[in-house]
Motif scaffolding. Sequence first.
Motif, PDB file in Angstrom:
ATOM      1  N   MET A   1      37.068 -10.721  21.811  1.00 15.89           N
ATOM      2  CA  MET A   1      36.131 -10.475  22.887  1.00 15.89           C
ATOM      3  C   MET A   1      35.808  -8.980  23.004  1.00 15.89           C
ATOM      4  N   HIS A   2      36.831  -8.125  22.926  1.00 20.44           N
ATOM      5  CA  HIS A   2      36.605  -6.690  23.050  1.00 20.44           C
ATOM      6  C   HIS A   2      35.805  -6.150  21.870  1.00 20.44           C
ATOM      7  N   LYS A   3      36.065  -6.682  20.667  1.00 22.21           N
ATOM      8  CA  LYS A   3      35.324  -6.237  19.491  1.00 22.21           C
ATOM      9  C   LYS A   3      33.844  -6.587  19.613  1.00 22.21           C
ATOM     10  N   GLN A   4      33.562  -7.764  20.127  1.00 17.96           N
ATOM     11  CA  GLN A   4      32.176  -8.207  20.294  1.00 17.96           C
ATOM     12  C   GLN A   4      31.458  -7.333  21.333  1.00 17.96           C
ATOM     13  N   LEU A   5      32.130  -7.038  22.444  1.00 13.90           N
ATOM     14  CA  LEU A   5      31.556  -6.186  23.481  1.00 13.90           C
ATOM     15  C   LEU A   5      31.305  -4.782  22.928  1.00 13.90           C
ATOM     16  N   TYR A   6      32.267  -4.253  22.177  1.00 14.02           N
ATOM     17  CA  TYR A   6      32.123  -2.936  21.557  1.00 14.02           C
ATOM     18  C   TYR A   6      30.912  -2.925  20.621  1.00 14.02           C
ATOM     19  N   ARG A   7      30.784  -3.967  19.822  1.00 17.00           N
ATOM     20  CA  ARG A   7      29.677  -4.054  18.865  1.00 17.00           C
ATOM     21  C   ARG A   7      28.331  -4.031  19.587  1.00 17.00           C
ATOM     22  N   TYR A   8      28.200  -4.827  20.653  1.00 20.78           N
ATOM     23  CA  TYR A   8      26.945  -4.862  21.395  1.00 20.78           C
ATOM     24  C   TYR A   8      26.659  -3.534  22.094  1.00 20.78           C
ATOM     25  N   LEU A   9      27.694  -2.886  22.595  1.00 20.77           N
ATOM     26  CA  LEU A   9      27.520  -1.593  23.245  1.00 20.77           C
ATOM     27  C   LEU A   9      27.033  -0.544  22.240  1.00 20.77           C
ATOM     28  N   VAL A  10      27.616  -0.549  21.054  1.00 20.05           N
ATOM     29  CA  VAL A  10      27.220   0.422  20.027  1.00 20.05           C
ATOM     30  C   VAL A  10      25.805   0.127  19.528  1.00 20.05           C
ATOM     31  N   ILE A  11      25.442  -1.145  19.409  1.00 20.72           N
ATOM     32  CA  ILE A  11      24.066  -1.493  19.037  1.00 20.72           C
ATOM     33  C   ILE A  11      23.095  -1.023  20.120  1.00 20.72           C
ATOM     34  N   PHE A  12      23.477  -1.199  21.386  1.00 18.72           N
ATOM     35  CA  PHE A  12      22.634  -0.746  22.488  1.00 18.72           C
ATOM     36  C   PHE A  12      22.432   0.767  22.433  1.00 18.72           C
ATOM     37  N   ILE A  13      23.513   1.514  22.215  1.00 21.22           N
ATOM     38  CA  ILE A  13      23.408   2.977  22.129  1.00 21.22           C
ATOM     39  C   ILE A  13      22.530   3.375  20.939  1.00 21.22           C
ATOM     40  N   GLY A  14      22.670   2.674  19.820  1.00 21.13           N
ATOM     41  CA  GLY A  14      21.822   2.943  18.666  1.00 21.13           C
ATOM     42  C   GLY A  14      20.354   2.671  18.968  1.00 21.13           C
ATOM     43  N   GLY A  15      20.086   1.570  19.646  1.00 17.99           N
ATOM     44  CA  GLY A  15      18.704   1.247  20.018  1.00 17.99           C
ATOM     45  C   GLY A  15      18.124   2.267  20.986  1.00 17.99           C
ATOM     46  N   LEU A  16      18.921   2.684  21.950  1.00 20.90           N
ATOM     47  CA  LEU A  16      18.489   3.709  22.897  1.00 20.90           C
ATOM     48  C   LEU A  16      18.209   5.025  22.170  1.00 20.90           C
ATOM     49  N   SER A  17      19.033   5.348  21.194  1.00 18.96           N
ATOM     50  CA  SER A  17      18.831   6.569  20.410  1.00 18.96           C
ATOM     51  C   SER A  17      17.517   6.501  19.632  1.00 18.96           C
ATOM     52  N   ILE A  18      17.196   5.335  19.107  1.00 18.92           N
ATOM     53  CA  ILE A  18      15.927   5.181  18.392  1.00 18.92           C
ATOM     54  C   ILE A  18      14.759   5.376  19.353  1.00 18.92           C
ATOM     55  N   LEU A  19      14.850   4.785  20.539  1.00 14.73           N
ATOM     56  CA  LEU A  19      13.775   4.961  21.525  1.00 14.73           C
ATOM     57  C   LEU A  19      13.591   6.436  21.884  1.00 14.73           C
ATOM     58  N   LEU A  20      14.706   7.141  22.104  1.00 19.52           N
ATOM     59  CA  LEU A  20      14.614   8.570  22.416  1.00 19.52           C
ATOM     60  C   LEU A  20      14.064   9.362  21.230  1.00 19.52           C
ATOM     61  N   GLY A  21      14.445   8.967  20.018  1.00 20.17           N
ATOM     62  CA  GLY A  21      13.913   9.623  18.824  1.00 20.17           C
ATOM     63  C   GLY A  21      12.417   9.399  18.675  1.00 20.17           C
ATOM     64  N   LEU A  22      11.965   8.182  18.953  1.00 15.74           N
ATOM     65  CA  LEU A  22      10.532   7.889  18.902  1.00 15.74           C
ATOM     66  C   LEU A  22       9.782   8.672  19.970  1.00 15.74           C
ATOM     67  N   LEU A  23      10.383   8.785  21.125  1.00 16.57           N
ATOM     68  CA  LEU A  23       9.786   9.589  22.189  1.00 16.57           C
ATOM     69  C   LEU A  23       9.713  11.058  21.759  1.00 16.57           C
ATOM     70  N   GLY A  24      10.701  11.494  20.997  1.00 17.26           N
ATOM     71  CA  GLY A  24      10.722  12.862  20.491  1.00 17.26           C
ATOM     72  C   GLY A  24       9.607  13.145  19.496  1.00 17.26           C
ATOM     73  N   ILE A  25       9.105  12.107  18.838  1.00 18.09           N
ATOM     74  CA  ILE A  25       7.965  12.296  17.931  1.00 18.09           C
ATOM     75  C   ILE A  25       6.729  12.651  18.743  1.00 18.09           C
ATOM     76  N   ILE A  26       6.609  12.057  19.916  1.00 18.13           N
ATOM     77  CA  ILE A  26       5.435  12.270  20.766  1.00 18.13           C
ATOM     78  C   ILE A  26       5.573  13.539  21.599  1.00 18.13           C
ATOM     79  N   LEU A  27       6.759  13.741  22.179  1.00 18.15           N
ATOM     80  CA  LEU A  27       6.988  14.897  23.053  1.00 18.15           C
ATOM     81  C   LEU A  27       7.587  16.043  22.247  1.00 18.15           C
ATOM     82  N   PRO A  28       6.922  17.183  22.216  1.00 18.69           N
ATOM     83  CA  PRO A  28       7.398  18.281  21.363  1.00 18.69           C
ATOM     84  C   PRO A  28       8.722  18.901  21.807  1.00 18.69           C
TER      85      PRO A  28
END
Length: 123
Positions: A1-28
């Motif tokens: 259970m903890h491994k699954q929660l950890y995996r989803y949390l890390v995927i969420f952080i990765g997805g959030l990082s991609i969104l911020l990176g994409l925003l960084g393409i637009i915002l100088p």
Amino acid sequence: MHKQLYRYLVIFIGGLSILLGLLGIILPLLPTTPFFILALSCFARSSPYFHQKLLKTPYLGATLQDWEKHKKIDKKRKLQIYLVVLSSFLLSILILRESFLLQLLLLLILSFLLFFIHRIDEK
């Protein structure tokens, strides 16, 4: 259970990082590459599928592959990171001219960021 929660949390952080990176393409003032490197690291620990997808993206795929293999950043990209970090922090310091303590805190954070950016090897 903890491994699954950890995996989803890390995927969420990765997805959030991609969104911020994409925003960084637009915002100088928002850096792009560090967010994508963070996402790459997150996906390497949690999702081989997303990890491979990110390595094959047309815009940053080659840079991320170089980072993963050699832990180096292109000299031009490193200069861009320096300029974005410096300009965004200096703008923030100017905006906060009423609060000396916040300016001091920003200078301290800026010093640490510049130190760590400097330590990244160039290719």
